[in-house]
Write a protein that holds these residues in place. Structure first.
Motif, short mmCIF file in Angstrom:
data_model
loop_
_atom_site.label_atom_id
_atom_site.label_comp_id
_atom_site.label_asym_id
_atom_site.label_seq_id
_atom_site.Cartn_x
_atom_site.Cartn_y
_atom_site.Cartn_z
N LEU A 37 0.83 -1.22 0.00
CA LEU A 37 0.00 0.00 0.00
C LEU A 37 0.86 1.26 0.00
N ALA A 38 1.88 1.26 0.83
CA ALA A 38 2.73 2.46 0.92
C ALA A 38 3.61 2.62 -0.32
N ILE A 39 4.11 1.52 -0.85
CA ILE A 39 4.99 1.63 -2.02
C ILE A 39 4.17 1.92 -3.27
N ALA A 40 3.01 1.27 -3.37
CA ALA A 40 1.99 1.63 -4.39
C ALA A 40 2.38 1.37 -5.84
N PRO B 109 9.92 0.50 -10.25
CA PRO B 109 10.20 1.94 -10.33
C PRO B 109 9.63 2.54 -11.62
N SER B 110 9.42 3.84 -11.61
CA SER B 110 8.93 4.53 -12.81
C SER B 110 9.95 4.40 -13.94
N SER B 111 9.44 4.34 -15.16
CA SER B 111 10.32 4.25 -16.33
C SER B 111 10.99 5.61 -16.56
N LEU C 280 8.89 14.05 -3.68
CA LEU C 280 8.25 13.26 -2.62
C LEU C 280 8.19 11.80 -3.03
N GLY C 281 8.63 10.91 -2.16
CA GLY C 281 8.58 9.48 -2.47
C GLY C 281 9.61 9.10 -3.51
N GLY C 282 10.87 9.25 -3.16
CA GLY C 282 11.97 9.05 -4.13
C GLY C 282 12.14 7.61 -4.59
N GLY D 24 14.95 6.12 -6.98
CA GLY D 24 15.66 7.24 -7.61
C GLY D 24 15.43 7.45 -9.10
N SER D 25 14.40 6.83 -9.69
CA SER D 25 14.21 7.02 -11.15
C SER D 25 13.98 8.48 -11.49
N VAL D 26 13.15 9.15 -10.70
CA VAL D 26 12.83 10.54 -11.00
C VAL D 26 13.99 11.45 -10.56
N LEU E 89 12.52 13.32 -0.44
CA LEU E 89 11.94 12.81 0.81
C LEU E 89 11.42 11.40 0.57
N GLU E 90 11.77 10.50 1.46
CA GLU E 90 11.32 9.10 1.32
C GLU E 90 11.00 8.56 2.71
N LEU E 91 9.84 7.92 2.81
CA LEU E 91 9.37 7.43 4.10
C LEU E 91 10.03 6.11 4.50
N ASN E 92 10.24 5.26 3.51
CA ASN E 92 10.76 3.92 3.77
C ASN E 92 12.26 3.99 4.09
N GLY F 82 11.41 10.64 5.93
CA GLY F 82 10.28 11.19 6.67
C GLY F 82 9.01 11.14 5.86
N ASP F 83 7.95 11.61 6.50
CA ASP F 83 6.62 11.58 5.92
C ASP F 83 6.35 12.88 5.17
N ALA F 84 5.78 12.74 3.97
CA ALA F 84 5.51 13.93 3.15
C ALA F 84 4.58 14.91 3.88
N ARG F 85 3.79 14.42 4.81
CA ARG F 85 2.93 15.33 5.58
C ARG F 85 3.75 16.31 6.40
N SER G 113 6.00 14.62 -7.33
CA SER G 113 5.57 13.56 -6.43
C SER G 113 5.37 12.23 -7.13
N GLY G 114 5.97 11.21 -6.54
CA GLY G 114 5.77 9.84 -7.01
C GLY G 114 4.94 9.07 -6.00
N LEU G 115 4.30 9.79 -5.10
CA LEU G 115 3.51 9.13 -4.05
C LEU G 115 2.28 8.46 -4.65
N GLY G 116 1.89 7.35 -4.06
CA GLY G 116 0.69 6.65 -4.51
C GLY G 116 -0.55 7.30 -3.91
C1 LIG Z 1 4.99 4.61 -6.38
S1 LIG Z 1 6.51 4.71 -5.45
C2 LIG Z 1 7.41 5.82 -6.53
C3 LIG Z 1 8.90 5.74 -6.35
C4 LIG Z 1 9.73 6.58 -7.36
N1 LIG Z 1 9.48 7.99 -7.25
C5 LIG Z 1 9.46 6.14 -8.77
O1 LIG Z 1 8.77 6.88 -9.47
O2 LIG Z 1 9.93 5.06 -9.16
C6 LIG Z 1 6.05 5.67 -4.03
C7 LIG Z 1 7.17 5.95 -3.06
O3 LIG Z 1 6.66 6.86 -2.06
C8 LIG Z 1 7.10 6.45 -0.77
N2 LIG Z 1 6.10 6.97 0.21
C9 LIG Z 1 4.86 6.48 0.48
N3 LIG Z 1 4.24 7.23 1.38
C10 LIG Z 1 5.08 8.26 1.69
C11 LIG Z 1 4.99 9.39 2.54
N4 LIG Z 1 3.91 9.62 3.28
N5 LIG Z 1 6.05 10.25 2.60
C12 LIG Z 1 7.17 10.03 1.86
N6 LIG Z 1 7.31 8.96 1.01
C13 LIG Z 1 6.29 8.09 0.93
C14 LIG Z 1 7.15 4.94 -0.86
O4 LIG Z 1 7.99 4.39 0.12
C15 LIG Z 1 7.66 4.75 -2.29
O5 LIG Z 1 9.06 4.74 -2.34
#
Ligand SMILES: C[S@@+](CC[C@H](N)C(=O)[O-])C[C@H]1O[C@@H](n2cnc3c(N)ncnc32)[C@H](O)[C@@H]1O
Length: 212
Positions: free
Chosen positions: A27-30, A34-36, A57-59, A62-64, A81-84, A103-106, A128-131
Motif C-alpha cells: 500500500l505504501a509503495i503503491a 520503479p517509474s520508467s 516526494l517518495g523518491g 531514484g528514477s525521477v 523525501l522518502e518514508l521507507n 520522513g513523511d511527506a505530511r 511527487s511519485g507518491l501513490g
Molecule cells: C509509487 S513509489 C514511486 C517511487 C519513485 N518515485 C518512482 O517513481 O519510481 C512511491 C514511493 O513513495 C514512498 N512513500 C509512500 N508514502 C510516503 C509518505 N507519506 N512520505 C514520503 N514517502 C512516501 C514509498 O515508500 C515509495 O518509495
C-alpha cells in the motif's frame, strides 16, 4: 541476496530493491516497479522555465531523482523525501550531494525547515511519485497542503497517477483552491501512467481590466 548479486555486479539493482519493499508494504509503495525513464522525463518536462529548486516526494529507488539531475537541477537545490528507511538509505548512497531525508511527506515543511532547505527561499516545484490513489482524503489533504506550503505563489505540484483522472480528491482540490491539468500520458511504464500538474487556482486568474 545482496543488491549487487542481481543485475550488473557491483551496481545496485533498483528493480529488485523496489520490489522487495513492495512485498513488505504494497500500500505504501503503491507500485511493483520503479517509474520508467520515459515517465520521469515527462514529469521533468513540466518544470516551468527557470525552475531550479525542486523537492521530490517518495523518491523510491531514484528514477525521477536521476532525471531531475540529468535535467540540470543542481544536487544542492534538490530535496528528496522518502518514508521507507531502506529506500532512504539506498537514495542517500546514490545521491550523496543531494538533500535526502527520511520522513513523511505530511511533515515536509518541518523537515525542509530543519535542514535549512528553505533558508534562501521557497521551492519552485514539488514532484511527487507518491501513490495518492491509495491514500485517504485527509492524508492527501495534508500532503498536498504541505507541498504548496513550501512553494511560492507560482509553485506547481507535478504528480503521476496510474488512474484515468486527477488522483487528488475533488474536495481537496476545492479546499486548497487548486486547479489541475492533465499534462501527458505514457504507455511506456508499468502500469501506463498519466502526469498531472496542480497549481493554485488564484494565481491563474486574469487580473480585472481597469476602467479608464
Ligand atoms: C509509487 S513509489 C514511486 C517511487 C519513485 N518515485 C518512482 O517513481 O519510481 C512511491 C514511493 O513513495 C514512498 N512513500 C509512500 N508514502 C510516503 C509518505 N507519506 N512520505 C514520503 N514517502 C512516501 C514509498 O515508500 C515509495 O518509495
Amino acid at each position: 541476496m545482496g543488491e549487487g548479486e542481481r543485475g550488473i555486479p557491483g551496481r545496485p539493482d533498483h528493480g529488485w530493491t523496489f520490489f522487495r519493499q513492495w512485498l513488505k508494504n504494497p500500500l505504501a509503495i503503491a507500485a511493483v516497479s520503479p517509474s520508467s525513464r520515459e515517465l520521469a522525463q515527462k514529469m521533468l518536462r513540466e518544470l516551468p522555465p527557470g525552475a531550479s529548486k525542486v523537492i521530490e516526494l517518495g523518491g523510491g529507488t531514484g528514477s525521477v531523482t536521476r532525471e531531475a539531475l540529468a535535467h540540470g537541477i543542481a544536487p544542492e537545490r534538490l530535496l528528496v523525501l522518502e518514508l521507507n528507511q531502506e529506500l532512504h538509505t539506498h537514495l542517500a548512497r546514490l545521491f550523496p550531494q543531494a538533500h535526502v531525508a527520511c520522513g513523511d511527506a505530511r511533515d515536509l515543511k518541518l523537515i525542509a525547515d530543519r535542514i535549512g532547505f528553505l533558508d534562501d527561499g521557497p521551492a519552485d516545484v514539488v514532484i511527487s511519485g507518491l501513490g495518492l490513489l491509495s491514500m485517504s482524503r485527509s492524508t492527501q489533504h495534508a500532503i498536498v497542503e504541505a507541498a504548496f506550503s513550501v512553494m511560492g505563489p507560482q509553485g506547481r505540484l507535478i504528480q503521476f497517477t496510474y488512474g484515468p483522472t486527477n488522483p487528488v480528491y475533488r474536495e481537496v482540490m476545492r479546499d486548497l483552491d487548486l486547479a489541475g491539468r492533465r499534462a501527458s500520458f505514457t504507455l511506456w511504464n508499468v502500469p501506463p501512467a498519466t502526469v498531472y500538474v496542480l497549481s493554485r487556482a488564484r494565481s491563474r486568474r486574469v487580473a480585472p481590466v481597469r476602467a479608464r
